[in-house]
Structure formats: C-alpha cells, structure tokens
Design a protein around this motif. Sequence first.
Motif, PDB file in Angstrom:
ATOM      1  N   ASP A   1       0.819  -1.206   0.000  1.00 32.09           N
ATOM      2  CA  ASP A   1       0.000   0.000   0.000  1.00 32.09           C
ATOM      3  C   ASP A   1       0.860   1.266   0.000  1.00 32.09           C
ATOM      4  O   ASP A   1       0.337   2.359   0.041  1.00 32.09           O
ATOM      5  N   ALA A   2       2.177   1.091  -0.040  1.00 32.86           N
ATOM      6  CA  ALA A   2       3.090   2.229   0.053  1.00 32.86           C
ATOM      7  C   ALA A   2       3.726   2.515  -1.296  1.00 32.86           C
ATOM      8  O   ALA A   2       3.885   1.629  -2.130  1.00 32.86           O
ATOM      9  N   GLY A   3       4.103   3.763  -1.476  1.00 28.73           N
ATOM     10  CA  GLY A   3       4.820   4.173  -2.678  1.00 28.73           C
ATOM     11  C   GLY A   3       5.756   5.311  -2.348  1.00 28.73           C
ATOM     12  O   GLY A   3       5.498   6.103  -1.451  1.00 28.73           O
ATOM     13  N   VAL A   4       6.864   5.370  -3.062  1.00 26.29           N
ATOM     14  CA  VAL A   4       7.840   6.437  -2.853  1.00 26.29           C
ATOM     15  C   VAL A   4       8.239   6.981  -4.207  1.00 26.29           C
ATOM     16  O   VAL A   4       8.538   6.220  -5.127  1.00 26.29           O
TER      17      VAL A   4
ATOM     18  N   VAL B   1       6.668  10.025   0.340  1.00 24.70           N
ATOM     19  CA  VAL B   1       6.182   8.715   0.769  1.00 24.70           C
ATOM     20  C   VAL B   1       4.662   8.786   0.829  1.00 24.70           C
ATOM     21  O   VAL B   1       4.107   9.669   1.484  1.00 24.70           O
ATOM     22  N   LYS B   2       4.000   7.868   0.130  1.00 28.16           N
ATOM     23  CA  LYS B   2       2.537   7.791   0.161  1.00 28.16           C
ATOM     24  C   LYS B   2       2.138   6.424   0.690  1.00 28.16           C
ATOM     25  O   LYS B   2       2.706   5.413   0.294  1.00 28.16           O
ATOM     26  N   TYR B   3       1.163   6.412   1.593  1.00 26.55           N
ATOM     27  CA  TYR B   3       0.664   5.162   2.141  1.00 26.55           C
ATOM     28  C   TYR B   3      -0.858   5.227   2.099  1.00 26.55           C
ATOM     29  O   TYR B   3      -1.459   6.132   2.670  1.00 26.55           O
ATOM     30  N   THR B   4      -1.476   4.281   1.404  1.00 27.38           N
ATOM     31  CA  THR B   4      -2.924   4.277   1.230  1.00 27.38           C
ATOM     32  C   THR B   4      -3.567   3.279   2.174  1.00 27.38           C
ATOM     33  O   THR B   4      -3.189   2.110   2.199  1.00 27.38           O
ATOM     34  N   VAL B   5      -4.526   3.759   2.961  1.00 28.03           N
ATOM     35  CA  VAL B   5      -5.294   2.921   3.873  1.00 28.03           C
ATOM     36  C   VAL B   5      -6.765   3.148   3.546  1.00 28.03           C
ATOM     37  O   VAL B   5      -7.253   4.265   3.653  1.00 28.03           O
TER      38      VAL B   5
ATOM     39  N   GLU C   1       0.436  11.176   3.147  1.00 30.86           N
ATOM     40  CA  GLU C   1       1.538  11.609   2.279  1.00 30.86           C
ATOM     41  C   GLU C   1       2.522  12.443   3.078  1.00 30.86           C
ATOM     42  O   GLU C   1       2.152  13.410   3.732  1.00 30.86           O
ATOM     43  N   LEU C   2       3.798  12.036   3.027  1.00 33.31           N
ATOM     44  CA  LEU C   2       4.876  12.721   3.745  1.00 33.31           C
ATOM     45  C   LEU C   2       5.957  13.109   2.757  1.00 33.31           C
ATOM     46  O   LEU C   2       6.250  12.366   1.826  1.00 33.31           O
ATOM     47  N   ALA C   3       6.573  14.254   2.972  1.00 31.21           N
ATOM     48  CA  ALA C   3       7.646  14.721   2.091  1.00 31.21           C
ATOM     49  C   ALA C   3       8.931  14.882   2.900  1.00 31.21           C
ATOM     50  O   ALA C   3       8.951  15.564   3.920  1.00 31.21           O
ATOM     51  N   LEU C   4       9.979  14.225   2.435  1.00 31.01           N
ATOM     52  CA  LEU C   4      11.308  14.342   3.035  1.00 31.01           C
ATOM     53  C   LEU C   4      12.129  15.216   2.100  1.00 31.01           C
ATOM     54  O   LEU C   4      12.417  14.837   0.966  1.00 31.01           O
ATOM     55  N   ARG C   5      12.503  16.417   2.586  1.00 24.77           N
ATOM     56  CA  ARG C   5      13.240  17.365   1.762  1.00 24.77           C
ATOM     57  C   ARG C   5      14.676  17.480   2.255  1.00 24.77           C
ATOM     58  O   ARG C   5      14.910  17.768   3.430  1.00 24.77           O
ATOM     59  N   LEU C   6      15.606  17.248   1.351  1.00 27.35           N
ATOM     60  CA  LEU C   6      17.025  17.389   1.667  1.00 27.35           C
ATOM     61  C   LEU C   6      17.530  18.684   1.050  1.00 27.35           C
ATOM     62  O   LEU C   6      17.441  18.871  -0.163  1.00 27.35           O
ATOM     63  N   PRO C   7      18.065  19.602   1.869  1.00 28.61           N
ATOM     64  CA  PRO C   7      18.585  20.852   1.308  1.00 28.61           C
ATOM     65  C   PRO C   7      19.839  20.589   0.481  1.00 28.61           C
ATOM     66  O   PRO C   7      20.477  19.540   0.610  1.00 28.61           O
ATOM     67  N   LEU C   8      20.178  21.519  -0.377  1.00 29.13           N
ATOM     68  CA  LEU C   8      21.358  21.354  -1.220  1.00 29.13           C
ATOM     69  C   LEU C   8      22.627  21.223  -0.394  1.00 29.13           C
ATOM     70  O   LEU C   8      23.598  20.609  -0.837  1.00 29.13           O
ATOM     71  N   THR C   9      22.635  21.767   0.811  1.00 30.95           N
ATOM     72  CA  THR C   9      23.814  21.697   1.667  1.00 30.95           C
ATOM     73  C   THR C   9      23.763  20.522   2.647  1.00 30.95           C
ATOM     74  O   THR C   9      24.528  20.501   3.607  1.00 30.95           O
TER      75      THR C   9
ATOM     76  N   VAL D   1       2.333  16.255   4.188  1.00 33.27           N
ATOM     77  CA  VAL D   1       1.539  16.848   3.117  1.00 33.27           C
ATOM     78  C   VAL D   1       0.069  16.553   3.379  1.00 33.27           C
ATOM     79  O   VAL D   1      -0.774  17.437   3.342  1.00 33.27           O
ATOM     80  N   ARG D   2      -0.234  15.284   3.669  1.00 34.99           N
ATOM     81  CA  ARG D   2      -1.571  14.847   4.073  1.00 34.99           C
ATOM     82  C   ARG D   2      -1.411  13.881   5.231  1.00 34.99           C
ATOM     83  O   ARG D   2      -0.919  12.777   5.063  1.00 34.99           O
ATOM     84  N   ARG D   3      -1.815  14.306   6.427  1.00 36.75           N
ATOM     85  CA  ARG D   3      -1.709  13.452   7.606  1.00 36.75           C
ATOM     86  C   ARG D   3      -3.101  12.952   7.949  1.00 36.75           C
ATOM     87  O   ARG D   3      -3.918  13.661   8.516  1.00 36.75           O
TER      88      ARG D   3
END
Length: 164
Positions: free
Chosen positions: A25-28, A37-41, A47-55, A66-68
């Motif tokens: 049920d998960a997708g990345v 990361v998306k997880y469908t129930v 929906e969660l977003a992991l953001r890595l800065p350029l540094t 994004v959607r909890r």
Amino acid sequence: MARVQAQAGGDSDGSLAQALKEHDDAGVRAGATQATVKYTVDDATLELALRLPLTYPLAPAALDAVRRVAVSEKRWRAWAVATHALLARNADAGAACALLVRNIGAHFAGVEDCSICYSAVGALDNSLPTKKCRTCKNKFHRMCLFKWFSTSNQSTCPLCRNLF
C-alpha cells in the motif's frame, strides 16, 4: 502503487525496495532533493515529504506532512524524530523513507510502539518492540533497553521503575 525512481542519495542498501515489497500500500517517489512517501489505507492516503537541502548534511533535512490522515500529532512527531535520528547517523534518504514506510505499516497493523523511542520499528536493526515489562506491560526494543540500562546504570523499567 509501489514505485521507486533511483536518484542521487537513493537506496544504497536495498532497504527501501524491501520495505516497499513488505507494504504494497506504500509508494515512494524520489527526486534529487525530495522524496515523497505515500501510504494508502482504505480510501485515505497519508503523504509525507522528506526534503534534503542542497547543503545536506550540513543543513538538516525537513520532514513535512503533506496529508496526515488517521495519525495523531504525537505519533507524527515520533516518526519525524526517528527519521531525523536516522539521518543524523549519515543514513541515506532511501533508508529514511524505508523507516517511515515500516513505521506507518506497523502503526496500521496495530503494532505497539516502543515506550522509549516512540517508534514501532527500531531505527538501528528494524526490529519490533518485544521486551515487555512484567509490571507495567509496556514493550521496548532490545537496543533501546540496552541503551537505557547502560546510560542510567540501573536495571529498572524506564517507566514504572520496577526491576526489569
């Protein structure tokens, strides 16, 4: 729905691919600086977003909801802390996403969280909490208990303080 695009800083040890096999049920979706990361129930999608800065790793990663859906604020913060702790140990984004997928899957499967790290899946060894206090019945990861015993110089339960 499981879809992975290998990008820089992706899944060097295969943990993300394994986590996606375990949780269909998960997708990345991974990009150069962000993984979603998306997880469908049922009919709802978390929906969660992991953001890595350029540094990165000089600047910390950001984990945003994004959607909890169907997740309390306390549990969301526990997942964020576990993910940040894993990234602080120089893990790649793929391992962090794999930890998120496993924690979300364990939550919806009804697995009880560790009362020390507040995570269902151990960040070090991907284990579930199995060590149970005989008095208060709370469950802990083996590694979390080991760290508690060695740093506190006690052999008591972290919560009820009775002998373990």
